[in-house]
Design an enzyme around this catalytic site. Structure first.
Site, PDB file in Angstrom:
ATOM      1  N   VAL A 202      -2.565  -3.924  10.746  1.00 29.15           N
ATOM      2  CA  VAL A 202      -1.277  -4.232  11.401  1.00 29.15           C
ATOM      3  C   VAL A 202      -0.296  -4.684  10.311  1.00 29.15           C
ATOM      4  O   VAL A 202      -0.642  -5.562   9.527  1.00 29.15           O
ATOM      5  CB  VAL A 202      -1.448  -5.418  12.398  1.00 29.15           C
ATOM      6  CG1 VAL A 202      -0.111  -5.756  13.058  1.00 29.15           C
ATOM      7  CG2 VAL A 202      -2.515  -5.135  13.443  1.00 29.15           C
ATOM      8  N   HIS A 203       0.846  -4.058  10.220  1.00 29.51           N
ATOM      9  CA  HIS A 203       1.857  -4.580   9.286  1.00 29.51           C
ATOM     10  C   HIS A 203       3.280  -4.229   9.690  1.00 29.51           C
ATOM     11  O   HIS A 203       4.236  -4.648   9.039  1.00 29.51           O
ATOM     12  CB  HIS A 203       1.608  -4.086   7.858  1.00 29.51           C
ATOM     13  CG  HIS A 203       1.994  -2.660   7.636  1.00 29.51           C
ATOM     14  ND1 HIS A 203       1.165  -1.604   7.958  1.00 29.51           N
ATOM     15  CD2 HIS A 203       3.120  -2.100   7.144  1.00 29.51           C
ATOM     16  CE1 HIS A 203       1.772  -0.460   7.664  1.00 29.51           C
ATOM     17  NE2 HIS A 203       2.958  -0.731   7.179  1.00 29.51           N
TER      18      HIS A 203
END
Ligand code: UD1
Ligand code: UDP
Length: 359
Positions: A202-203
């Site tokens: 996740v980013h």
């Protein structure tokens, strides 16, 4: 031909590895690292693992607001261009390093080639979408990874200099997966059995910069009865700490620092499913035949969804949970990303472009 390649963020190091190898066979390449990513595990590790040549320039711009980061790269790249006078500038993907490099070159009337051109999410709230559109519109050569990308450009009136060469990430994956299978012991090291764990990344700003979205993703991860390996991007670590989630993470979610490419490939290849909001990871899941659950409302990689290997769930707790439990992926895969020779094809086009246009 003298080519200045501009890279700066993790996925660009991976994309440049096979292409740099191909173009150095017949061209002179100067490599500029903007320093957008700088932690050893976000940068140095890829140069070592993938044997990317040492950059000729490292601008060290680091992290900042979009304007400041993009502006610093623009200024520094212009100085390099004036000094080096390359025939062409090569940029990759959709980051601030991409758009700044393309803009600096086009203002100096230096030819621009964009690798991974034509991708569109049609979501202008994503900084990457702005970077893609602007870069494509100042590029002379547009190397598309898919037919959809070619069509997107046509719809915006861009038809010259457009080539569907396939995806350089497939070149990188095919070259490195065998090495990863032989050398990497990440499953044993983490106590995992093949197909009995998930990999998550996740980013994306829309997920990290929202307490609601990030907490609903983490809650969904924790409420599933299967281990999840979660190599955490520094941006995400910062927000998990800021929101007070970091210290309360459940044990089943194995939070680890960002991985090298070989470890990441090995872990993805043997995982049951992949959870991500990354562009590159969606494609790699497809290439590896692993079902992908994408925590975004839209994707540029629409073929992976159409082929039944990827499903969009946003940051919705229920949807993430239900899809982890029920989504199995399709039976067959096509060759939507080409045949693993994108780098050679780019190099061929560059050869002709040089002899017909630049000379
Ligand atoms: C950038 C790209 C995104 C790409 C991603 C790949 C833009 C607008 N975004 O997002 O398209 O998908 O890279 O990973 O160009 N940080 C560190 N150490 C590092 C790098 C970053 O601590 O080595 C932290 C900093 O707090 C920084 C934050 O991460 O502010 C975000 O970094 P930045 O490069 O601005 O954007 P990414 O989210 O990495
Ligand atoms: N990747 C990696 N280590 C990690 C997470 C991702 O090597 O811990 C690789 C991944 O396999 C893919 C690329 O980084 O090749 C994707 O980069 P990222 O998700 O940062 O950016 P995006 O593709 O979304 O722009």
């Amino acid at each position: 031909m003298k080519i200045l390649s501009i890279i700066g963020a993790r996925p660009q190091f991976i994309k440049c590895a096979p292409l740099s190898r191909a173009i150095r066979k017949e061209h002179t390449e100067i490599l500029a690292h903007t320093g957008q990513h700088y932690d050893p595990e976000m940068s140095d590790i890829f140069f070592k693992e993938l044997q990317i040549p040492e950059p000729d320039y490292n601008l060290g711009v680091g992290s900042n607001s979009h304007g400041e980061q993009t502006g610093k790269i623009l200024i520094e790249i212009e100085n390099i261009l004036l000094k080096e006078k390359p025939d062409l500038v090569l940029v990759y993907g959709d980051t601030n390093s991409t758009v700044a490099g393309a803009l600096a070159a086009s203002k100096l009337r230096i030819k621009v080639a964009h690798v991974e051109a034509g991708l569109r999410s049609f979501d202008r709230t994503m900084p990457e979408e702005i970077n893609r559109v602007l870069t494509d519109h100042v590029s002379d050569l547009l190397f598309c990874p898919t037919e959809t990308a070619v069509l997107n450009l046509k719809n915006e009136g861009i038809t010259t200099g457009v080539y569907n060469v396939g995806d350089v990430m497939l070149d990188a994956l095919e070259y490195n997966i065998k090495i990863a299978e032989e050398k990497i012991t990440a499953l044993e090291d983490l106590g995992l059995s093949p197909k009995e764990y998930l990999v998550a990344t996740v980013h994306r700003a829309s997920n990290t910069d929202s307490f609601k979205n990030l907490s609903s993703i983490i809650n969904a991860f924790c409420d599933i009865d299967i281990p999840i390996v979660f190599p955490v991007h520094p941006r995400t670590e910062k927000y998990l700490k800021q929101y007070g989630i970091w210290d309360k993470l459940c044990e089943k979610v194995k939070v680890i620092p960002p991985l090298g490419y070989l470890e990441m490939l090995k872990l993805m290849a043997h995982s049951k499913k992949i959870l991500t909001d990354s562009g590159g990871v969606q494609k790699e899941a497809y290439m590896l035949g692993v079902p992908c659950i994408t925590m975004r409302e839209n994707t540029e990689w629409v073929e992976t969804v159409e082929d039944g290997w990827n499903v969009l769930v946003g940051a919705d707790y229920e949807k993430i949970r239900d899809t982890i439990l029920n989504f199995e992926g399709a039976k067959k895969r096509g060759s939507i990303f080409g045949t693993g020779d994108a780098s050679e094809k780019v190099s061929e086009v560059l050869r002709t472009f040089y002899s017909e246009i630049i000379l």
